[in-house]
Design a protein around this motif. Structure first.
Motif, mmCIF file in Angstrom:
data_model
loop_
_atom_site.group_PDB
_atom_site.id
_atom_site.type_symbol
_atom_site.label_atom_id
_atom_site.label_comp_id
_atom_site.label_asym_id
_atom_site.label_seq_id
_atom_site.Cartn_x
_atom_site.Cartn_y
_atom_site.Cartn_z
ATOM 1 N N LYS A 166 32.596 -70.395 -9.381
ATOM 2 C CA LYS A 166 32.810 -69.745 -10.672
ATOM 3 C C LYS A 166 33.897 -70.451 -11.473
ATOM 4 N N GLN A 167 35.004 -70.744 -10.820
ATOM 5 C CA GLN A 167 36.105 -71.389 -11.520
ATOM 6 C C GLN A 167 35.743 -72.799 -11.968
ATOM 7 N N GLU A 168 34.962 -73.485 -11.144
ATOM 8 C CA GLU A 168 34.624 -74.869 -11.458
ATOM 9 C C GLU A 168 33.648 -74.979 -12.611
ATOM 10 N N GLU A 182 34.073 -67.992 -5.470
ATOM 11 C CA GLU A 182 35.098 -68.055 -6.514
ATOM 12 C C GLU A 182 35.309 -69.505 -6.956
ATOM 13 N N GLN A 183 35.215 -70.433 -6.012
ATOM 14 C CA GLN A 183 35.348 -71.840 -6.365
ATOM 15 C C GLN A 183 34.237 -72.277 -7.314
ATOM 16 N N TYR A 227 35.799 -65.549 -16.803
ATOM 17 C CA TYR A 227 35.526 -66.987 -16.684
ATOM 18 C C TYR A 227 35.154 -67.620 -18.023
#
Length: 395
Positions: free
Chosen positions: A124-126, A121-122, A76
């Motif tokens: 983390k990605q955001e 996961e959302q 990330y």
């Protein structure tokens, strides 16, 4: 007869601890020190005196470009460096100022770690790539006006309302709060303590800055106010319920403090050594007097022991073998001894020790906060005491 030429003794590394560090570790340390020398050291005393950091967002981006934000996390956009490299970075940052190390610790070891370890996961990605780059700043809302060492008594409450969550409560002494883009907030729910990812633009969220501090003045410290903050159902950290969530994050931050406090100690030791060599009384530099040498030696001895302990704990963390009790041992010892080093250095500088033209009083005041946050002396004493005796003595 040996023809080997001995290297000159390094006054601040009498034990030769640098020989235990790898080339990569030395390079990380040097890179962080260079940034601090160029970007922060010339201004930090003025920031402390004014109680305000110039362009904190620009500074965060520079720290992100160097790779120190969440540097011990994988993926990330995080640097994925070792725990020991992270510790060395914390030492150099706090040698500049505890407030600067706090900015980095809260960003990486509290807010980013909470999302990285317990988030979806959302989440983390955001958030994580932007936070690693310093483009988004995070804070961590656990402590409350009436709940410090006993986070289980927190009053902040999150209730379900249809598919949403609604948060109400107050958090106190929150580093980065006023400038944060995202807050990780812990609250009581019917299921137990849960963590929430709260964009700071959410209606009902505010973060007034706390003023009138005499410690950590080169740091943004805030109250978090949550007044009917409505969040979607997926704002909750899905992977943890209960206090082990926030406590795991605190353990990460405490590890950084084990190293960081030594940076403040080294800065004061170096200032005292330089001053004692230049200050002439009774026809001699005061470093030539026995009592001054005793102070310098005692400071160096405690600094050296603390650094060996930090390095040992770093190696254990890199090996996946570090226990929370061991982190408490390191935090308890190193902050306490670092504060005593700063106080002793102040006596070497005499009246000049209270001037911001020297770093000593600034570090000394800062460490009064570091002594308390991420676990007081009393709490870490009881953690170590329980590990030794098997008896919890918290109540």
């Amino acid at each position: 007869m040996s023809t080997t030429t001995r290297r000159p003794v390094e006054p601040l590394d009498l034990a030769g601890i640098d020989d235990l560090l790898s080339p990569d570790e030395l390079a990380v340390r040097a890179s962080v020190r260079q940034l601090c020398d160029e970007r922060i050291d010339p201004y930090v005393a003025d920031w402390f005196e004014r109680g305000s950091i110039d362009d904190v967002r620009g500074l965060a981006k520079e720290l992100g470009s160097l790779g120190v934000l969440g540097m011990h996390l994988e993926g990330y956009g995080c640097a994925g460096m070792s725990a020991t490299e992270y510790g060395l970075a914390c030492l150099e940052l706090e040698a500049t100022d505890s407030g600067i190390r706090s900015l980095v610790s809260v960003q990486g070891s509290l807010a980013m770690f909470a999302i990285w370890r317990w988030g979806s996961e959302q989440h983390k990605q955001e958030w994580l790539p932007r936070m690693a780059a310093g483009e988004a700043i995070g804070c961590f809302g656990l402590t409350e006006p009436d709940a410090g060492s006993d986070p289980g008594s927190m009053r902040t409450r999150a209730r379900r309302d249809g598919s949403d969550w609604v948060l109400d409560g107050r958090k106190m002494w929150i580093t980065n709060g006023t400038v944060a883009d995202v807050a990780v907030v812990w609250a009581q729910t019917d299921e137990g303590v849960r963590g929430f990812v709260v964009p700071t633009t959410t209606t009902g969220f505010s973060a007034p800055e706390i003023k009138h501090k005499q410690s950590l003045r080169a740091s943004v410290t805030s109250e978090l106010v949550l007044d009917g903050v409505r969040l979607p159902g997926d704002a909750v950290l899905p992977e943890v319920v209960g206090l082990r969530g926030p406590l795991s994050c605190l353990n990460e931050a405490r590890y950084g403090i084990v190293w960081g406090a030594l940076g403040a100690a080294r800065s004061c030791l170096e200032a005292a050594l330089d001053y004692a060599g230049e200050r002439v009384q009774f026809g001699r530099p005061i470093s030539a007097f026995q009592l001054t040498q005793q102070k310098l030696v005692d400071m160096n001895l405690e600094y050296t022991k603390g650094l060996l302990l930090a390095l040992h704990l770093g190696r254990r963390k890199d090996a996946g073998a570090l226990r929370p009790e061991q982190v408490s041992l390191g935090k308890l010892n190193n902050v306490r001894e670092a504060l005593e080093i700063c106080r002793t250095a102040r006596t070497v500088l005499g009246a000049n020790g209270i001037s911001l033209e020297y770093p000593v009083i600034r570090h000394m005041n800062n460490l009064e906060s570091v002594l308390t946050y991420e676990g007081t002396v009393e709490m870490h004493t009881l953690v170590v005491g329980q590990a030794m005796t098997g008896h919890p003595a918290f109540r």
